[in-house]
Structures are given as structure tokens and as C-alpha cells.
Design a protein around this motif. Structure first.
Motif, PDB file in Angstrom:
ATOM      1  N   THR A  64      74.486 -31.817  74.665  1.00 57.47           N
ATOM      2  CA  THR A  64      74.660 -32.197  73.267  1.00 57.47           C
ATOM      3  C   THR A  64      74.535 -33.608  73.291  1.00 57.47           C
ATOM      4  N   THR A  65      75.291 -34.317  74.185  1.00 61.21           N
ATOM      5  CA  THR A  65      75.521 -35.841  74.319  1.00 61.21           C
ATOM      6  C   THR A  65      73.924 -36.159  74.758  1.00 61.21           C
ATOM      7  N   MET A  66      73.388 -35.548  75.862  1.00 60.85           N
ATOM      8  CA  MET A  66      72.083 -35.864  76.213  1.00 60.85           C
ATOM      9  C   MET A  66      71.161 -35.908  74.962  1.00 60.85           C
ATOM     10  N   ALA A  67      70.897 -34.687  74.361  1.00 59.15           N
ATOM     11  CA  ALA A  67      69.978 -34.729  72.872  1.00 59.15           C
ATOM     12  C   ALA A  67      70.398 -35.728  71.939  1.00 59.15           C
ATOM     13  N   LYS A  68      71.934 -36.077  71.853  1.00 55.85           N
ATOM     14  CA  LYS A  68      71.943 -37.045  70.769  1.00 55.85           C
ATOM     15  C   LYS A  68      71.672 -38.528  71.261  1.00 55.85           C
ATOM     16  N   ILE A  69      71.816 -38.904  72.716  1.00 53.90           N
ATOM     17  CA  ILE A  69      71.381 -39.954  73.031  1.00 53.90           C
ATOM     18  C   ILE A  69      69.906 -40.269  73.059  1.00 53.90           C
ATOM     19  N   SER A  70      69.204 -39.319  73.420  1.00 51.22           N
ATOM     20  CA  SER A  70      67.897 -39.473  73.460  1.00 51.22           C
ATOM     21  C   SER A  70      67.081 -39.369  72.197  1.00 51.22           C
ATOM     22  N   LEU A  71      67.784 -38.819  71.066  1.00 51.99           N
ATOM     23  CA  LEU A  71      67.037 -38.711  69.790  1.00 51.99           C
ATOM     24  C   LEU A  71      67.559 -40.418  69.131  1.00 51.99           C
ATOM     25  N   GLY A  72      68.486 -41.091  69.641  1.00 54.01           N
ATOM     26  CA  GLY A  72      68.933 -42.319  68.971  1.00 54.01           C
ATOM     27  C   GLY A  72      69.342 -42.143  67.445  1.00 54.01           C
ATOM     28  N   LYS A  73      69.009 -42.888  66.605  1.00 54.83           N
ATOM     29  CA  LYS A  73      69.620 -43.425  65.198  1.00 54.83           C
ATOM     30  C   LYS A  73      69.258 -41.937  64.465  1.00 54.83           C
ATOM     31  N   LYS A  74      68.016 -41.400  64.825  1.00 54.27           N
ATOM     32  CA  LYS A  74      67.417 -40.198  64.179  1.00 54.27           C
ATOM     33  C   LYS A  74      68.481 -39.067  64.048  1.00 54.27           C
ATOM     34  N   LYS A  83      70.659 -30.562  64.400  1.00 54.69           N
ATOM     35  CA  LYS A  83      71.241 -30.844  65.669  1.00 54.69           C
ATOM     36  C   LYS A  83      71.482 -29.781  66.619  1.00 54.69           C
ATOM     37  N   GLN A  84      71.923 -28.635  66.228  1.00 58.10           N
ATOM     38  CA  GLN A  84      71.927 -27.324  67.023  1.00 58.10           C
ATOM     39  C   GLN A  84      70.598 -27.106  67.594  1.00 58.10           C
ATOM     40  N   ALA A  85      69.622 -27.007  66.836  1.00 54.44           N
ATOM     41  CA  ALA A  85      68.226 -26.744  67.059  1.00 54.44           C
ATOM     42  C   ALA A  85      67.576 -27.642  68.211  1.00 54.44           C
ATOM     43  N   PHE A  86      67.825 -28.952  67.776  1.00 60.48           N
ATOM     44  CA  PHE A  86      67.536 -29.959  68.645  1.00 60.48           C
ATOM     45  C   PHE A  86      68.120 -29.669  70.117  1.00 60.48           C
ATOM     46  N   THR A  87      69.216 -29.573  70.035  1.00 57.14           N
ATOM     47  CA  THR A  87      70.014 -29.728  71.245  1.00 57.14           C
ATOM     48  C   THR A  87      69.681 -28.368  72.160  1.00 57.14           C
ATOM     49  N   GLN A  88      69.383 -27.144  71.473  1.00 55.68           N
ATOM     50  CA  GLN A  88      68.911 -26.003  72.435  1.00 55.68           C
ATOM     51  C   GLN A  88      67.485 -26.300  72.708  1.00 55.68           C
ATOM     52  N   ALA A  89      66.748 -26.798  71.950  1.00 53.99           N
ATOM     53  CA  ALA A  89      65.207 -27.053  72.509  1.00 53.99           C
ATOM     54  C   ALA A  89      65.295 -28.249  73.552  1.00 53.99           C
ATOM     55  N   PHE A  90      66.053 -29.190  73.504  1.00 57.76           N
ATOM     56  CA  PHE A  90      66.098 -30.290  74.459  1.00 57.76           C
ATOM     57  C   PHE A  90      66.467 -29.719  75.781  1.00 57.76           C
ATOM     58  N   GLU A  91      67.840 -28.850  75.731  1.00 53.99           N
ATOM     59  CA  GLU A  91      68.167 -28.194  76.896  1.00 53.99           C
ATOM     60  C   GLU A  91      67.148 -27.518  77.443  1.00 53.99           C
ATOM     61  N   HIS A  92      66.517 -26.845  76.842  1.00 53.08           N
ATOM     62  CA  HIS A  92      65.453 -25.846  77.458  1.00 53.08           C
ATOM     63  C   HIS A  92      64.379 -26.618  77.951  1.00 53.08           C
ATOM     64  N   LYS A  93      63.952 -27.663  77.274  1.00 55.95           N
ATOM     65  CA  LYS A  93      63.108 -28.375  77.740  1.00 55.95           C
ATOM     66  C   LYS A  93      63.249 -29.050  79.102  1.00 55.95           C
ATOM     67  N   ILE A  94      64.532 -30.002  79.205  1.00 53.88           N
ATOM     68  CA  ILE A  94      64.768 -30.408  80.699  1.00 53.88           C
ATOM     69  C   ILE A  94      64.927 -29.392  81.676  1.00 53.88           C
ATOM     70  N   LYS A  95      65.515 -28.084  81.309  1.00 52.76           N
ATOM     71  CA  LYS A  95      65.594 -27.367  82.331  1.00 52.76           C
ATOM     72  C   LYS A  95      64.262 -26.679  82.970  1.00 52.76           C
ATOM     73  N   HIS A  96      63.394 -26.366  81.925  1.00 52.08           N
ATOM     74  CA  HIS A  96      62.019 -25.662  82.095  1.00 52.08           C
ATOM     75  C   HIS A  96      61.004 -26.545  82.910  1.00 52.08           C
ATOM     76  N   SER A  97      61.461 -28.194  82.552  1.00 53.83           N
ATOM     77  CA  SER A  97      60.475 -28.905  83.178  1.00 53.83           C
ATOM     78  C   SER A  97      60.518 -29.107  84.701  1.00 53.83           C
ATOM     79  N   TYR A  98      61.817 -28.712  84.842  1.00 51.78           N
ATOM     80  CA  TYR A  98      62.015 -28.845  86.170  1.00 51.78           C
ATOM     81  C   TYR A  98      62.054 -27.574  87.393  1.00 51.78           C
ATOM     82  N   ILE A  99      62.017 -26.491  86.401  1.00 54.22           N
ATOM     83  CA  ILE A  99      62.501 -25.235  87.083  1.00 54.22           C
ATOM     84  C   ILE A  99      61.267 -25.073  88.188  1.00 54.22           C
ATOM     85  N   ASP A 100      60.086 -25.381  87.541  1.00 58.47           N
ATOM     86  CA  ASP A 100      58.890 -25.173  88.404  1.00 58.47           C
ATOM     87  C   ASP A 100      58.627 -26.161  89.632  1.00 58.47           C
ATOM     88  N   LYS A 101      59.485 -27.186  89.794  1.00 61.85           N
ATOM     89  CA  LYS A 101      59.431 -28.064  90.773  1.00 61.85           C
ATOM     90  C   LYS A 101      60.449 -27.463  91.916  1.00 61.85           C
TER      91      LYS A 101
END
Length: 187
Positions: A64-74, A83-101
Motif C-alpha cells: 500500500t505504501t509502495m503504491a501510494k508513493i509510486s502514484l504521487g499526488k494522484k 486505491k485498493q484496486a491500484f494497490t492490488q494491481a501494483f503489487e501484482h505487477k511488482i511480483k510478476h515482473s520479477y518472478i520470471d527472473k
């Protein structure tokens, strides 16, 4: 390639809950050891390794904190549901952008230093990933959750570049020409 492994391991190598300040280094060392053992386990499929590592390390991150900071003033303009939808999507993006690594891991050595207090409620912990030809410095940024003694990761810096600030710049540029819904859909 090694940089991608470093980012992944940094993001995912900590405890399954917030960490008390005096335990940050030992918990990080322990979770790193478990993650490396999991990566080396030839009995597990790649998918099993990914799932196990996420289970080992996941909840110490404040998505949640990571999502909030990444979105800034928006962030302040969003509804609770957005906010909940963005946090969930952002968490998914972070996790899955690295899983294949994960499959890129090739026995790099991981060395963690002592935590450094930056402010009353901020600590950094530096980790070095030592490969055959290269060494990378990663700084995990922790914040203390209000009214607790629990510390959570809110950012990771690789070679001095903040992952969250990078996302913040990308999202701000995106939102100049597109809607929040389009951003959410793109995640």
C-alpha cells in the motif's frame, strides 16, 4: 541479467511479517538463505520455487505504501475502491515482473550489512550481490509502522536508483495523456 536477479532477490528476501528493528539483519540473512536454498532445490519446479519464495518473503513489504508513493499526488484523488484496486494491481505487477527472473539465479553470493538509521522512522539495509565478474549494491528502505515496532520495506534502490521513484515518474508521464483507468488496466 544479474541486475534482474538482484532486484528480485532484494524485493523478496525478507520475513513474512514486519520486522522488529533489532532483528532486521538476522531476518534478512535468514530469508535470503531460505530463498537461495529454494532456488538451488532441483526437486522443485520453477513454479514451485516462485511460489515458495513469495510465501517466504512476501508480507514484509508494504505494498500500500509502495503504491501510494509510486502514484504521487494522484493517490489523494482516488476513491477507497480505486486505491485498493491500484494497490492490488501494483503489487501484482511488482511480483510478476520479477518472478520470471528467478530462473536466472546462478549461485551469486549475498552479503548483508548492519541496518543504518536514517531518521527516527526510517532505516536502510545494504545488501551486496557478488557474482563472478560483478558486485551490485542494493539498499532496502524500511519505514516504521505507526504505533508499532514493526518495520516494512517501502522501496528498493539498485545502483542508487529507486524502483518506486522510477514507477512514480513512469506513472506521472502516463497520466498526463491517459486516464487512471487506463493506467490500472495497463498494470
Amino acid at each position: 541479467m544479474l541486475k534482474k536477479i538482484i532486484i528480485l532477490m532484494t524485493i523478496f528476501m525478507v520475513s513474512s511479517y514486519g520486522i522488529e528493528v533489532q532483528n532486521i539483519k538476522s531476518v534478512m540473512d535468514n530469508k535470503t538463505k531460505k530463498a537461495v536454498q529454494t532456488l538451488k532445490d532441483k526437486r522443485l519446479t520453477q513454479r514451485q520455487k516462485e511460489t515458495k519464495i513469495i510465501h517466504i518473503i512476501d508480507p514484509v513489504f508494504s505494498y500500500t505504501t509502495m503504491a501510494k508513493i509510486s502514484l504521487g499526488k494522484k493517490w489523494k484523488t482516488l476513491s477507497k475502491k480505486e486505491k485498493q484496486a491500484f494497490t492490488q494491481a501494483f503489487e501484482h505487477k511488482i511480483k510478476h515482473s520479477y518472478i520470471d527472473k528467478l530462473k536466472l539465479y546462478t549461485n551469486q553470493k549475498v552479503v548483508t550489512s548492519k541496518p543504518k538509521r536514517i531518521k527516527k522512522n526510517r532505516i536502510t539495509l545494504t545488501t551486496k550481490i557478488i557474482g563472478n565478474n560483478e558486485t551490485y549494491k542494493i539498499v532496502n528502505a524500511f519505514f516504521k509502522k505507526k504505533n508499532t515496532n514493526q518495520w516494512y520495506i517501502y522501496d528498493v534502490k539498485l545502483a542508487g536508483v529507486s524502483i518506486i521513484q522510477t514507477y512514480r515518474k513512469q506513472f506521472a508521464a502516463f497520466l498526463k495523456t491517459k486516464s487512471f483507468k487506463q493506467l490500472l488496466d495497463s498494470l
